[in-house]
Enzyme design. Structure first.
Site: not given
Ligand code: NAD
Ligand code: UD1
Length: 343
Positions: A80, A124, A126, A148, A152, A198
């Site tokens: 992660f 993701s 994305t 970003y 990925k 988000n």
């Molecule tokens: P998060 O930031 O809460 O968790 C990531 C963790 O990794 C953190 O605890 C941070 O301290 C640690 N970290 C970062 N770089 C590091 C390094 N070089 N060495 C050791 N630890 C490190 O994020 P999350 O939301 O839990 O996401 C986890 C993974 O899922 C990420 O790779 C993110 O890109 C991917 N992802 C997240 C979402 C989302 O919406 N949250 C969506 C799609 C993909």
């Molecule tokens: C974002 C990330 C994406 C990641 C995903 C999952 C961006 C551009 N993309 O996607 O890479 O994989 O989160 O966590 O950041 N919205 C509002 N008002 C707000 C926030 C969001 O209207 O204050 C809307 C956005 O326009 C979108 C939806 O809510 O339509 C979801 O947004 P968000 O939660 O930021 O996720 P994504 O943009 O889908």
């Protein structure tokens, strides 16, 4: 099994560690705490009655990770750790390319050296960019639109190439849609630094009075109510998807690389989310319609069939539960982990 979880104190990682411990696995977390708080370890222990081993380290640090791999014999890795903010990745591509790519390189290099057979990678939705149609299946082409997303994609290509060259290593890249929600105990959840980017954390912070009102980024999209549509998935469902992926690779050692969507297959608009949340808290969320956010797309939701067929996994929790659990986490931890009122 003995599982290395990098980034295991983060949002998705901490929920996955809980599911792994509940499943009977042993967990070693490596996290540099750059975006998380060590109190998460105590919370995990309260929920599961077990404490994972924790090593504070940067996954990009080869020597340190070599020590970790020489101490434990891992059966699998869930990776992660990484940087995840799209906007920041545009401003700091060096940080993103290094942190998100070098970390995976270090892990695969050490997997080869220490005979670790499998890795689950956090990808993701994305990577699909702006899809021509929905729902999205895994065979859609890469159309990343920001650094970003490209990290990925590069990670996936790297894992594809290395798993072909080293047949003893298998990989699954899980492409998450939009994780929201929290553990139902309210003890662990998403703890964004500063103003959330988000949608769900923004809504919960408006609801608790920390932020004044939600800005809805555009109501002129080609969707049922004009606001953006996404596939929101409960973080506990997502976490269970990782347990299923680890088990799959344990049973299918001849796998090289697989990419699998983790989503519900249902698209909800921003207004759908706002109204569902209002129902849970019994009052209105103040909002205004503003311009579209740069880079946003109209609609994005998964076809989750491959996860069901291969991993025997599907999302179980509905939107009501996602809102309920997000809210419980927010009210129990109004200031996040640091100054929480839970203890
Ligand atoms: P998060 O930031 O809460 O968790 C990531 C963790 O990794 C953190 O605890 C941070 O301290 C640690 N970290 C970062 N770089 C590091 C390094 N070089 N060495 C050791 N630890 C490190 O994020 P999350 O939301 O839990 O996401 C986890 C993974 O899922 C990420 O790779 C993110 O890109 C991917 N992802 C997240 C979402 C989302 O919406 N949250 C969506 C799609 C993909
Ligand atoms: C974002 C990330 C994406 C990641 C995903 C999952 C961006 C551009 N993309 O996607 O890479 O994989 O989160 O966590 O950041 N919205 C509002 N008002 C707000 C926030 C969001 O209207 O204050 C809307 C956005 O326009 C979108 C939806 O809510 O339509 C979801 O947004 P968000 O939660 O930021 O996720 P994504 O943009 O889908």
């Amino acid at each position: 099994m003995q599982i290395l979880v990098t980034g295991g104190t983060g949002y998705i990682g901490s929920h996955t560690v809980v599911e792994l411990l509940n499943h009977g696995d042993d967990v070693v977390i490596v996290d540099n705490l750059s975006n998380s708080h060590p109190i998460v370890l105590e919370r995990i222990e309260i929920i599961t009655d077990k404490r994972p081993d924790f090593i504070k380290a940067d996954v990009c640090n080869f020597e340190k990770m070599n020590e970790v791999f020489s101490k434990y014999q891992f059966d699998s890795i869930i990776h992660f750790a990484g940087s995840k903010a799209v906007g920041e990745s545009v401003e700091k591509p060096l940080l993103y390319y290094r942190n998100n790519i070098e970390s995976t390189w270090v892990l695969v290099e050490l997997m080869e050296k220490y005979n670790v057979p499998s890795i689950i990678f956090s990808s993701s939705a994305t990577v699909y960019g702006q899809p021509d149609i929905n729902p999205i299946t895994e065979d859609f082409s890469y159309q990343c639109t920001n650094p970003y997303g490209r990290t990925k994609m590069i990670n996936e290509l790297f894992l594809k190439d290395t798993t072909v060259a080293y047949p003893n290593i298998s990989a699954i890249s899980l492409r998450y849609f939009n994780p929201i929600g929290a553990h139902e105990s309210g003890l662990i959840g998403e703890d964004p630094q500063g103003i959330p980017n988000n949608l769900m954390p923004y809504i919960t912070q408006v609801a608790i009075g920390k932020l004044e009102k939600l800005s809805i980024f555009g109501d002129d999209y080609d969707t049922h109510d004009g606001t953006g549509v996404r596939d929101y998935i409960h973080v506990v469902d997502l976490a269970k998807g990782h347990v299923a992926a680890v088990n799959y690779l344990q049973e299918h050692k001849d796998t090289s690389f697989l990419a699998v969507n983790l989503g519900t297959g249902i698209g909800y608009s921003v207004l759908d989310i706002v109204h569902a949340f209002e129902k849970i808290i019994g009052r209105e969320i103040p909002y205004q319609i503003t311009d579209r956010r740069l880079g946003d797309i109209a609609t994005c939701y998964a076809n989750p069939k491959k996860a069901k067929e291969l991993l025997n996994w599907e999302a179980k929790f509905d939107l009501e539960k996602m809102c309920e659990d997000s809210w419980r986490w927010q009210i129990k931890n109004p200031k996040g982990y640091v100054r929480s009122n839970v203890f």
